[in-house]
Design a protein around this motif. Structure first.
Motif, PDB file in Angstrom:
ATOM      1  N   VAL A 213       0.757  -1.183   0.392  1.00  0.00           N
ATOM      2  CA  VAL A 213       0.011   0.329   0.316  1.00  0.00           C
ATOM      3  C   VAL A 213       1.238   1.048   0.086  1.00  0.00           C
ATOM      4  CG1 VAL A 213      -1.472   1.563   1.228  1.00  0.00           C
ATOM      5  CG2 VAL A 213      -1.839  -0.922   0.340  1.00  0.00           C
ATOM      6  N   ALA A 214       2.043   1.016   1.269  1.00  0.00           N
ATOM      7  CA  ALA A 214       2.614   2.566   1.248  1.00  0.00           C
ATOM      8  C   ALA A 214       3.582   2.574  -0.609  1.00  0.00           C
ATOM      9  CB  ALA A 214       4.091   2.163   1.936  1.00  0.00           C
ATOM     10  N   LEU A 215       3.664   1.996  -1.091  1.00  0.00           N
ATOM     11  CA  LEU A 215       4.465   2.068  -2.760  1.00  0.00           C
ATOM     12  C   LEU A 215       3.248   2.615  -3.667  1.00  0.00           C
ATOM     13  CD1 LEU A 215       7.658   1.306  -3.112  1.00  0.00           C
ATOM     14  CD2 LEU A 215       6.989   0.251  -0.572  1.00  0.00           C
ATOM     15  N   LEU A 216       2.223   2.042  -2.968  1.00  0.00           N
ATOM     16  CA  LEU A 216       0.960   2.632  -4.330  1.00  0.00           C
ATOM     17  C   LEU A 216       0.807   3.671  -3.835  1.00  0.00           C
ATOM     18  CD1 LEU A 216       0.072  -1.091  -5.007  1.00  0.00           C
ATOM     19  CD2 LEU A 216       1.371   0.083  -6.118  1.00  0.00           C
ATOM     20  N   ARG A 217      -0.270   3.778  -2.853  1.00  0.00           N
ATOM     21  CA  ARG A 217      -0.961   5.411  -2.309  1.00  0.00           C
ATOM     22  C   ARG A 217       0.658   6.993  -1.980  1.00  0.00           C
ATOM     23  NH1 ARG A 217      -4.810   5.080  -4.399  1.00  0.00           N
ATOM     24  NH2 ARG A 217      -5.752   6.890  -2.660  1.00  0.00           N
ATOM     25  N   PRO A 218       0.059   7.749  -1.965  1.00  0.00           N
ATOM     26  CA  PRO A 218       0.786   8.862  -1.677  1.00  0.00           C
ATOM     27  C   PRO A 218       0.873   8.872  -0.237  1.00  0.00           C
ATOM     28  CG  PRO A 218      -1.435   9.440  -2.891  1.00  0.00           C
ATOM     29  CD  PRO A 218      -1.301   8.131  -2.935  1.00  0.00           C
ATOM     30  N   LEU A 219      -0.159   8.902   0.618  1.00  0.00           N
ATOM     31  CA  LEU A 219      -0.630   8.734   2.207  1.00  0.00           C
ATOM     32  C   LEU A 219      -0.503   7.449   2.357  1.00  0.00           C
ATOM     33  CD1 LEU A 219      -1.613  10.105   4.641  1.00  0.00           C
ATOM     34  CD2 LEU A 219      -4.048   9.804   3.966  1.00  0.00           C
ATOM     35  N   VAL A 220      -0.213   6.022   3.280  1.00  0.00           N
ATOM     36  CA  VAL A 220      -0.182   5.567   4.398  1.00  0.00           C
ATOM     37  C   VAL A 220       0.223   5.870   5.392  1.00  0.00           C
ATOM     38  CG1 VAL A 220       1.954   4.514   4.276  1.00  0.00           C
ATOM     39  CG2 VAL A 220      -0.070   3.293   4.056  1.00  0.00           C
ATOM     40  N   VAL A 221      -0.920   5.497   6.286  1.00  0.00           N
ATOM     41  CA  VAL A 221      -1.042   5.408   8.188  1.00  0.00           C
ATOM     42  C   VAL A 221      -0.703   3.730   8.422  1.00  0.00           C
ATOM     43  CG1 VAL A 221      -2.991   6.357   9.699  1.00  0.00           C
ATOM     44  CG2 VAL A 221      -2.677   7.660   8.005  1.00  0.00           C
ATOM     45  N   ILE A 222      -0.350   3.806   8.803  1.00  0.00           N
ATOM     46  CA  ILE A 222      -0.270   2.308   9.392  1.00  0.00           C
ATOM     47  C   ILE A 222      -0.390   1.947  10.932  1.00  0.00           C
ATOM     48  CG2 ILE A 222       1.710   0.709   9.403  1.00  0.00           C
ATOM     49  CD1 ILE A 222       2.917   1.454   7.259  1.00  0.00           C
TER      50      ILE A 222
ATOM     51  N   SER B 164      -7.895  -1.507   6.653  1.00  0.00           N
ATOM     52  CA  SER B 164      -7.144  -2.696   6.114  1.00  0.00           C
ATOM     53  C   SER B 164      -8.559  -2.640   5.663  1.00  0.00           C
ATOM     54  CB  SER B 164      -6.971  -3.915   6.530  1.00  0.00           C
ATOM     55  OG  SER B 164      -5.523  -3.218   7.018  1.00  0.00           O
ATOM     56  N   ASN B 165     -10.010  -2.650   5.113  1.00  0.00           N
ATOM     57  CA  ASN B 165     -11.445  -2.601   3.989  1.00  0.00           C
ATOM     58  C   ASN B 165     -10.884  -1.858   2.883  1.00  0.00           C
ATOM     59  OD1 ASN B 165     -11.505  -4.291   6.195  1.00  0.00           O
ATOM     60  ND2 ASN B 165     -13.299  -2.790   7.576  1.00  0.00           N
ATOM     61  N   PHE B 166     -10.058  -1.704   1.347  1.00  0.00           N
ATOM     62  CA  PHE B 166      -9.867  -1.146   0.055  1.00  0.00           C
ATOM     63  C   PHE B 166     -11.123  -1.246  -0.110  1.00  0.00           C
ATOM     64  CE2 PHE B 166      -6.192  -3.043   1.613  1.00  0.00           C
ATOM     65  CZ  PHE B 166      -5.782  -2.386   2.849  1.00  0.00           C
ATOM     66  N   THR B 167     -10.969  -0.187  -0.952  1.00  0.00           N
ATOM     67  CA  THR B 167     -12.518   0.040  -2.593  1.00  0.00           C
ATOM     68  C   THR B 167     -12.037  -1.274  -3.011  1.00  0.00           C
ATOM     69  OG1 THR B 167     -11.136   1.950  -3.548  1.00  0.00           O
ATOM     70  CG2 THR B 167     -12.317   2.374  -1.954  1.00  0.00           C
ATOM     71  N   GLU B 168     -13.325  -1.346  -4.427  1.00  0.00           N
ATOM     72  CA  GLU B 168     -13.234  -2.920  -4.950  1.00  0.00           C
ATOM     73  C   GLU B 168     -11.851  -2.336  -6.048  1.00  0.00           C
ATOM     74  OE1 GLU B 168     -16.789  -3.701  -6.622  1.00  0.00           O
ATOM     75  OE2 GLU B 168     -17.647  -3.776  -4.520  1.00  0.00           O
ATOM     76  N   GLU B 169     -11.729  -1.384  -6.648  1.00  0.00           N
ATOM     77  CA  GLU B 169     -10.440  -1.080  -7.451  1.00  0.00           C
ATOM     78  C   GLU B 169      -9.026  -0.768  -6.731  1.00  0.00           C
ATOM     79  OE1 GLU B 169      -9.300   3.522 -10.556  1.00  0.00           O
ATOM     80  OE2 GLU B 169     -11.217   3.098  -9.035  1.00  0.00           O
ATOM     81  N   PHE B 170      -8.985  -0.483  -5.586  1.00  0.00           N
ATOM     82  CA  PHE B 170      -7.963  -0.842  -5.063  1.00  0.00           C
ATOM     83  C   PHE B 170      -7.346  -2.436  -4.648  1.00  0.00           C
ATOM     84  CE2 PHE B 170      -4.601   0.155  -1.897  1.00  0.00           C
ATOM     85  CZ  PHE B 170      -3.731   0.215  -2.222  1.00  0.00           C
ATOM     86  N   SER B 171      -8.322  -2.628  -3.911  1.00  0.00           N
ATOM     87  CA  SER B 171      -8.538  -4.157  -3.715  1.00  0.00           C
ATOM     88  C   SER B 171      -7.854  -5.220  -5.268  1.00  0.00           C
ATOM     89  CB  SER B 171      -9.485  -5.008  -3.428  1.00  0.00           C
ATOM     90  OG  SER B 171     -10.085  -4.001  -2.037  1.00  0.00           O
ATOM     91  N   ALA B 172      -8.301  -4.447  -6.586  1.00  0.00           N
ATOM     92  CA  ALA B 172      -8.437  -4.993  -7.157  1.00  0.00           C
ATOM     93  C   ALA B 172      -6.729  -5.187  -8.020  1.00  0.00           C
ATOM     94  CB  ALA B 172      -8.560  -4.455  -8.940  1.00  0.00           C
ATOM     95  N   ARG B 173      -6.405  -3.693  -7.501  1.00  0.00           N
ATOM     96  CA  ARG B 173      -4.466  -3.587  -8.002  1.00  0.00           C
ATOM     97  C   ARG B 173      -3.808  -4.425  -6.859  1.00  0.00           C
ATOM     98  NH1 ARG B 173      -0.660  -2.222 -10.504  1.00  0.00           N
ATOM     99  NH2 ARG B 173       1.049  -1.217 -10.284  1.00  0.00           N
ATOM    100  N   LEU B 174      -3.946  -4.111  -5.870  1.00  0.00           N
ATOM    101  CA  LEU B 174      -3.345  -5.239  -4.716  1.00  0.00           C
ATOM    102  C   LEU B 174      -3.146  -6.558  -5.367  1.00  0.00           C
ATOM    103  CD1 LEU B 174      -5.020  -4.103  -1.179  1.00  0.00           C
ATOM    104  CD2 LEU B 174      -2.665  -3.329  -2.938  1.00  0.00           C
ATOM    105  N   ALA B 175      -4.504  -6.924  -6.202  1.00  0.00           N
ATOM    106  CA  ALA B 175      -4.895  -8.440  -6.450  1.00  0.00           C
ATOM    107  C   ALA B 175      -3.483  -8.967  -7.220  1.00  0.00           C
ATOM    108  CB  ALA B 175      -5.952  -8.572  -6.667  1.00  0.00           C
TER     109      ALA B 175
END
Length: 611
Positions: A158-167, A319-330
């Motif tokens: 997520v951190a490599l793909l997004r301009p903001l990440v909160v861990i 950790s409950n992502f949108t459908e579009e981003f879930s597809a990118r993770l997949a």
């Protein structure tokens, strides 16, 4: 309407401010009460006053009388008719938004922070070299495929793909290791396309910055990252204040007109970042700068107003992502199984929770006690404390100052009486082994009196201890940042004879690079003896063992967040002294801050369970 349990503690400053605001409404008592309460609320860490919490209830006593809040609709009308109260336009001292009343400055901070988070979170995914990133993930997490129960691989991706990440995650969940992996893979991506990224690591306090420096330097991925930087920076962790260009009493140097010169900013211990500081950070970030926040959403919030991390980390969206981003993770073989809240906000694509602790076994007493406290389960927490199969957590009933005095004398005889070694390295290590933590700073069970008691006991036992003076073995805590000497609020050192100076006493402090630094006591910034410290001051620290001292009676600040923060400072053993009633009331007391930030970030989730 929710009734209050007690009257507010209004200060003279609150009353003076209330009279000033009421003058805009011809001295209207309803406006006077609201202004006094919002001043008090801000002073107590809330960014606003929730009018329904006080409507139709006694508010405070002043000038020999008790002042009560009116019925809610009448109160709104009175405030709306006051020239000193506005909706955000203009420059009124107070702002009324829905049923929340703000000091204008804090309303403005909330608006800035909400815009800053939403703008970055709703931006498109960043371009990456998919093949290179997939290879980096496989190398960093060998043998891991599909779902990732630890969450670390997910957080890195997520951190490599997004301009903001909160861990977010509790102690031992691997936040530091995760950010080192992120930095290592980020350098690979940059070197493949454009050179070396400029990276800044920061924390809200000097002690937290030093702790991050020490812990991250032990991670092999951090060393690989530094080796690849080739002078690109990012070697030292700094305070957020220092990052923004402040020093001493000077204001921030970086802002929207002079943004920070970094491609990535990482902030650790984000739960301690207050609302004004987060607003100033967003002002200083350019539109292209990535932001990573690390922290534990269940810990105590900042000392100053706001609870930014808690408002940001909505439980239903972690950790409950949108459908579009879930597809990118997949597409990288990472397939989280979200339980979606039903509507896409965009912000949830930037939130990851690490849930597996590598420090505590799930069955350990510390882990079980922390989980029960976190959940507000007083009966479950007490069951753990009373469980003989959980030897790493211990309860001692201490019902009065006399009983506390007796218990403390026994503890000192066992522990503190063996004053630290004369070797600075051994002495500093020993000082981090055990710590007394107090819920309050003042009072018979507060840190100030506990420190004085320890010194009296030691002096009575024949040790060369003199209260208010320096002596061999005296542990000291810095109370104010000194940027010239790189000593920060919360740093802990110890007074020892210096063999190189004919036994003259020096103050020894750990060096982030290993070893120690020594100072003449006369050169130290303001400091105090620290056999005991408040739980607030312990944030960002770890000890082998802690002893938590609860007050004789319940106080509003003694909350489940305070208990959880104290419990999770320990690696191997937690002991708690107090009265059972006070402990259970603390577990049931939420230290949640009143704020409109969560509503602005999660408008349709703000009223849902967990919201």
């Amino acid at each position: 309407m929710r009734s209050t349990s007690r009257e507010a503690e209004i200060s003279s400053l609150d009353r003076h401010f209330a009279r000033f605001i009421a003058a805009f409404a011809a001295g209207d008592e309803q406006v006077f009460v609201a202004a006094a309460l919002v001043s008090m609320a801000t002073r107590n860490g809330h960014s606003c006053l929730e009018l329904p919490d006080w409507a139709e209830n006694p508010a405070f006593s002043a000038f020999g009388q008790t002042w009560s809040a009116p019925e809610l609709s009448r109160w709104r009308l009175a405030l709306a008719g006051c020239a000193g109260v506005g909706s955000g336009l203009g420059n009124t001292p107070l702002v009324l938004e829905d049923d929340r009343l703000y000091l204008r400055r804090y309303w403005g901070y909330e608006e800035e922070v909400a815009r800053g988070f939403l703008r970055r979170a709703r931006a498109a995914c960043l371009p990456v070299d998919d093949r290179l990133l997939a290879a980096g993930l496989a190398r960093s997490f060998p043998g891991v495929s599909g779902g990732d129960s630890d969450g670390q691989r997910l957080a890195v991706l997520v951190a490599l793909l997004r301009p903001l990440v909160v861990i977010t995650g509790g102690p031992g969940t691997g936040k530091t290791t995760t950010v080192a992996m992120i930095l290592n893979l980020l350098v690979e991506q940059w070197q493949a396309r454009r050179g070396v990224p400029r990276v800044a690591l920061a924390a809200p306090t000097g002690k937290a910055a030093r702790r991050l420096q020490e812990s991250i330097s032990k991670v092999k991925e951090w060393r690989l990252f530094q080796a690849r930087l080739e002078g690109g920076g990012g070697e030292q962790v700094m305070t957020v204040h220092r990052l923004l260009g402040g020093g001493g009493g000077s204001p921030s140097r970086y802002d929207e007109k002079n943004p920070l010169p970094y491609d990535l900013v990482v902030v650790d211990e984000a739960s301690m970042v207050d609302l004004p500081m987060m607003a100033k950070l967003f002002r200083a970030l350019s539109a292209e700068t990535r932001l990573i926040l690390l922290g534990d959403r269940h810990q105590l919030a900042s000392v100053e107003p706001g609870s930014v991390l808690g408002d940001l980390c909505h439980p239903l969206a972690l950790s409950n992502f949108t459908e579009e981003f879930s597809a990118r993770l997949a597409s990288f073989g990472v397939t989280p199984a979200p339980e979606r809240p039903g509507k896409e906000f965009g912000l949830e694509d930037s939130l990851v929770e690490l849930r597996h602790s590598h420090r505590f076994a799930r069955a350990s007493g510390i882990a079980r006690l922390g989980a029960a406290v976190k959940a507000g389960d007083a009966a479950g927490a007490w069951e753990v404390l009373a469980d003989p199969a959980a030897p790493d957590v211990v309860w001692r009933e201490v019902a009065s100052p006399a009983a506390f005095e007796q218990a403390l004398s026994g503890l000192i005889a066992e522990g503190f009486a063996g004053l630290p070694e004369t070797d600075p390295g051994q002495a500093l290590a020993a000082s981090e082994h055990f710590r007394l933590l107090c819920a309050l700073r003042q009072g018979p069970f507060g840190a100030e009196q506990v420190n004085a008691r320890v010194e009296r006991f030691l002096a009575g036992g024949g040790y060369p201890v003199a209260a208010g003076q320096n002596y061999p073995g005296r542990p000291v805590m810095v109370l104010r940042n000194d940027y010239d000497q790189l000593l920060y609020n919360g740093d802990v050192g110890i007074m020892l004879p210096d063999p190189e100076q004919a036994g003259e006493l020096k103050a020894y402090f750990p060096d982030p690079g290993g070893g120690f630094r020594k100072f003449s006591p006369a050169r130290l910034p303001p400091h105090q003896t620290v056999y005991a410290m408040t739980v607030h001051k312990s944030q960002g620290s770890e000890f082998e063992r802690i002893l938590l001292v609860l007050p004789e009676r319940h106080a509003p600040v003694v909350s489940r967040e305070l208990l959880f923060t104290a419990i999770t400072r320990a690696r191997t053993r937690v002991e708690i002294w107090g009265r059972r009633q006070v402990f259970e009331q603390a577990v049931l007391t939420s230290g949640e801050r009143h704020s409109g930030l969560r509503q602005k970030l999660w408008r349709d989730l703000a009223g849902t369970p967990g919201g």
